[in-house]
Design an enzyme around this catalytic site. Structure first.
Site, PDB file in Angstrom:
ATOM      1  N   LYS A 144      15.551  15.190 -25.099  1.00 43.72           N
ATOM      2  CA  LYS A 144      14.264  15.743 -24.655  1.00 43.72           C
ATOM      3  C   LYS A 144      14.406  17.209 -24.258  1.00 43.72           C
ATOM      4  O   LYS A 144      13.576  18.041 -24.618  1.00 43.72           O
ATOM      5  CB  LYS A 144      13.784  14.892 -23.465  1.00 43.72           C
ATOM      6  CG  LYS A 144      12.465  15.252 -22.891  1.00 43.72           C
ATOM      7  CD  LYS A 144      11.878  14.062 -22.149  1.00 43.72           C
ATOM      8  CE  LYS A 144      12.503  13.798 -20.788  1.00 43.72           C
ATOM      9  NZ  LYS A 144      12.074  14.762 -19.750  1.00 43.72           N
TER      10      LYS A 144
ATOM     11  N   ARG B  58      13.240  22.991 -26.001  1.00 43.48           N
ATOM     12  CA  ARG B  58      13.663  24.365 -26.305  1.00 43.48           C
ATOM     13  C   ARG B  58      13.533  24.659 -27.792  1.00 43.48           C
ATOM     14  O   ARG B  58      13.129  25.756 -28.187  1.00 43.48           O
ATOM     15  CB  ARG B  58      15.098  24.576 -25.819  1.00 43.48           C
ATOM     16  CG  ARG B  58      15.148  24.665 -24.271  1.00 43.48           C
ATOM     17  CD  ARG B  58      16.396  24.070 -23.709  1.00 43.48           C
ATOM     18  NE  ARG B  58      16.514  24.275 -22.275  1.00 43.48           N
ATOM     19  CZ  ARG B  58      16.076  23.392 -21.340  1.00 43.48           C
ATOM     20  NH1 ARG B  58      15.491  22.264 -21.693  1.00 43.48           N
ATOM     21  NH2 ARG B  58      16.244  23.661 -20.060  1.00 43.48           N
TER      22      ARG B  58
ATOM     23  N   GLY C 212       7.645  18.354 -16.329  1.00 37.08           N
ATOM     24  CA  GLY C 212       8.036  19.527 -15.545  1.00 37.08           C
ATOM     25  C   GLY C 212       8.683  20.584 -16.423  1.00 37.08           C
ATOM     26  O   GLY C 212       8.489  21.789 -16.216  1.00 37.08           O
TER      27      GLY C 212
ATOM     28  N   ARG D  67       4.531  18.548  -7.942  1.00 34.57           N
ATOM     29  CA  ARG D  67       5.899  19.081  -7.993  1.00 34.57           C
ATOM     30  C   ARG D  67       5.940  20.577  -7.656  1.00 34.57           C
ATOM     31  O   ARG D  67       4.999  21.319  -7.940  1.00 34.57           O
ATOM     32  CB  ARG D  67       6.512  18.768  -9.352  1.00 34.57           C
ATOM     33  CG  ARG D  67       6.647  17.259  -9.523  1.00 34.57           C
ATOM     34  CD  ARG D  67       7.265  16.860 -10.819  1.00 34.57           C
ATOM     35  NE  ARG D  67       8.646  17.300 -10.921  1.00 34.57           N
ATOM     36  CZ  ARG D  67       9.386  17.161 -12.017  1.00 34.57           C
ATOM     37  NH1 ARG D  67       8.847  16.597 -13.088  1.00 34.57           N
ATOM     38  NH2 ARG D  67      10.622  17.569 -12.043  1.00 34.57           N
TER      39      ARG D  67
ATOM     40  N   GLN E 161      15.437  24.300 -15.339  1.00 36.68           N
ATOM     41  CA  GLN E 161      14.065  24.684 -15.677  1.00 36.68           C
ATOM     42  C   GLN E 161      13.764  26.073 -15.145  1.00 36.68           C
ATOM     43  O   GLN E 161      13.179  26.902 -15.840  1.00 36.68           O
ATOM     44  CB  GLN E 161      13.089  23.650 -15.111  1.00 36.68           C
ATOM     45  CG  GLN E 161      13.261  22.288 -15.774  1.00 36.68           C
ATOM     46  CD  GLN E 161      12.393  21.206 -15.178  1.00 36.68           C
ATOM     47  OE1 GLN E 161      11.722  21.415 -14.167  1.00 36.68           O
ATOM     48  NE2 GLN E 161      12.401  20.041 -15.798  1.00 36.68           N
TER      49      GLN E 161
ATOM     50  N   ASP F 173      19.642  13.558 -13.858  1.00 37.65           N
ATOM     51  CA  ASP F 173      18.631  12.602 -14.332  1.00 37.65           C
ATOM     52  C   ASP F 173      19.184  11.173 -14.404  1.00 37.65           C
ATOM     53  O   ASP F 173      18.436  10.233 -14.669  1.00 37.65           O
ATOM     54  CB  ASP F 173      18.108  13.019 -15.711  1.00 37.65           C
ATOM     55  CG  ASP F 173      17.216  14.257 -15.613  1.00 37.65           C
ATOM     56  OD1 ASP F 173      16.791  14.598 -14.490  1.00 37.65           O
ATOM     57  OD2 ASP F 173      16.956  14.873 -16.659  1.00 37.65           O
TER      58      ASP F 173
ATOM     59  N   ARG G  65      12.235   6.921 -15.509  1.00 36.00           N
ATOM     60  CA  ARG G  65      13.638   6.550 -15.259  1.00 36.00           C
ATOM     61  C   ARG G  65      13.752   5.429 -14.218  1.00 36.00           C
ATOM     62  O   ARG G  65      14.685   4.636 -14.256  1.00 36.00           O
ATOM     63  CB  ARG G  65      14.455   7.786 -14.870  1.00 36.00           C
ATOM     64  CG  ARG G  65      14.423   8.851 -15.972  1.00 36.00           C
ATOM     65  CD  ARG G  65      15.566   9.820 -15.919  1.00 36.00           C
ATOM     66  NE  ARG G  65      15.269  11.004 -16.706  1.00 36.00           N
ATOM     67  CZ  ARG G  65      15.424  11.098 -18.035  1.00 36.00           C
ATOM     68  NH1 ARG G  65      15.885  10.082 -18.717  1.00 36.00           N
ATOM     69  NH2 ARG G  65      15.106  12.203 -18.681  1.00 36.00           N
TER      70      ARG G  65
END
Ligand code: S3P
Length: 446
Positions: free
Chosen positions: A15, A20, A87, A115, A171, A320, A395
């Protein structure tokens, strides 16, 4: 106990790398081709934002063909750009939109709208960008989506920047580096710990003068052509998706699972290292690279696990994977301590709180700390079957499903629509390995 998981299965494309690849393909000069598994909803949000700014992209035989508009070719969108649950979409776009002469609005779903966004707005403002968000009255100095960005005031160029990020965040680092493509001087970003470096690898592979030294990245646009060439990439499989299968193989007795052609970038492999320390059965073979990203095959099998105490840089490289690490801890002999994971409180959900309640629902003793969890493993006998809400977090939902594979009866995870953000075929993949998993929509679920 349930049937063992056995087989070799594909996982979705990474992902992070796909975000990108899509963004840089849109900004390149010429036609790029992105392949590598189906895109989840988060990646589709990134693609949708580019399309709304005039980038043409079509899927032909499983290949995403993107006609790049060049660095100065984006057009003002007619509607707010909806980043959904993602995000990465929102923060990376901030870096690109900060440099545009038109104004944009970025929106997201309820989770994304909670967030923190000041972490990305602050450095971009320092180099001349306009970014405003909703003031968060509960967190002083914080802003949240919707974000209003630009237009970049005259002389329409971002300045050089030297910036130290307060948290290790790929990020934030990526937004700063991407904005550096339009700056009239160098960009320096220093992080407290090295976060995932996909942006650096892809930009360098496309000829952008960029260099990393430890936790510092420098981008020097002087002498650069100012264009990104079109490219072809076969996105590696997502190790963060594979992690659910690798862990399921460890904890379901007699299992043997292979995942081929998965990304093995060392800034992402923290879970594999922690798993080895826990006595996990794991073999990872390097198989080359793709646009600067290491790729390999991972073979996992069931094992007797021992508790660990883990924190610091390896947790950043497993950021993650902390939810699924909790499933390992739940089946390990002894007390596992996970430290330095406060960032988990501002992910798609508060993942420390979410995992504490999921584990408790399965009858596992857990103590929540401000920056981590202490988990008392139950290595023998099944866990207590549970009904657990996903809290809208993919998740958390997938981790609960994996724990359900070692429970003493049917486990029900509610509100599992969120899984499609990163692993649309998760249930089918577990079934292909022999697991007894069913997706049933119930009232109020989507
Ligand atoms: C990502 C960076 C990480 C990670 C997220 C994807 C990326 O977030 O948690 O799932 O693709 O850059 P932070 O950079 O905020 O830690």
């Amino acid at each position: 106990m349930r049937r063992p998981l056995v087989g070799s299965v594909p996982v979705p494309g990474d992902k992070s790398i796909a975000h990108r690849a899509i963004l840089l393909a849109g900004l390149a000069s010429g036609t790029s081709r992105v392949t590598g598994g189906s895109l989840g909803e988060d990646n589709i949000a990134t693609l949708g934002a580019l399309r709304a700014m005039g980038v043409r992209a079509a899927e032909e035989d499983g290949v995403l063909v993107v006609d790049g508009v060049g660095l100065d070719g984006l057009r003002a969108p007619e509607v707010p750009l909806d980043c959904g649950n993602s995000g990465t979409t929102m923060r990376l776009l901030c870096g690109i939109l900060a440099a545009q002469r038109f104004a944009t609005e970025l929106t997201g779903d309820a989770s994304l709208s909670r967030r923190p966004m000041a972490r990305v707005a602050a450095p971009l403002r320092l180099r001349g960008a306009r970014i405003e968000g909703r003031i968060d009255t509960k967190r002083p100095g914080e802003i949240t989506a919707p974000l209003h960005i630009g237009p970049l005031p005259a002389p329409h160029v971002l300045s050089s920047l030297e910036y130290e990020t307060p948290v290790a965040s790929a990020q934030v680092k990526s937004a700063i580096l991407l904005s550096g493509l339009w700056a009239d001087g160098p960009t320096y970003v220093r992080e407290p710990l090295v976060s995932r470096d996909h942006t650096e690898r892809m930009l360098a592979a496309l000829g952008v003068p960029l260099r990393s030294v430890g936790a510092m990245v420098e981008l020097h646009p002087a002498g650069w052509s100012g264009t990104l060439p079109a490219f072809t990439i076969q996105v590696p499989g997502d190790l963060s998706a594979a992690a659910f299968l690798i862990v399921a193989a460890q904890i379901v007795p007699e299992s043997r699972v292979d995942v081929r052609r998965v990304g093995l970038n060392p800034t992402r492999t923290g879970l594999l290292e922690i798993l080895r320390d826990m006595g996990g059965a794991l073999d990872a073979q390097a198989r080359g690279d793709e646009l600067g990203e290491p790729i390999g095959d991972v073979r996992a099998a069931s094992a007797k696990l021992e508790a660990v105490r883990t924190g610091g840089e390896v947790v950043t490289r497993a950021i993650d994977e902390v939810p699924i690490l909790c499933a390992l801890a739940a089946r390990a002999r002894g007390r596992t301590e996970i430290l330095d994971a406060a960032e988990l409180r501002v992910k798609e959900s508060d993942r420390l709180a979410a995992m504490a309640s999921v584990l408790a629902a399965f009858g596992v003793k857990v103590e929540e700390r401000p920056d981590g969890l202490v988990i008392e493993g139950v290595p023998d006998g099944p866990l207590r079957a549970a009904t657990v809400p996903s809290r809208g977090d993919h998740r958390v939902a997938m981790t609960a499903a994996v724990l359900g594979l070692v429970a003493d009866g049917p486990t029900r995870v509610t509100d599992v629509g969120c899984i499609a953000t990163s692993f649309p075929r998760f249930a089918g993949t577990l079934r292909a390995l022999g697991a007894d998993v069913e997706v049933v929509a119930s009232e109020g679920e989507s």
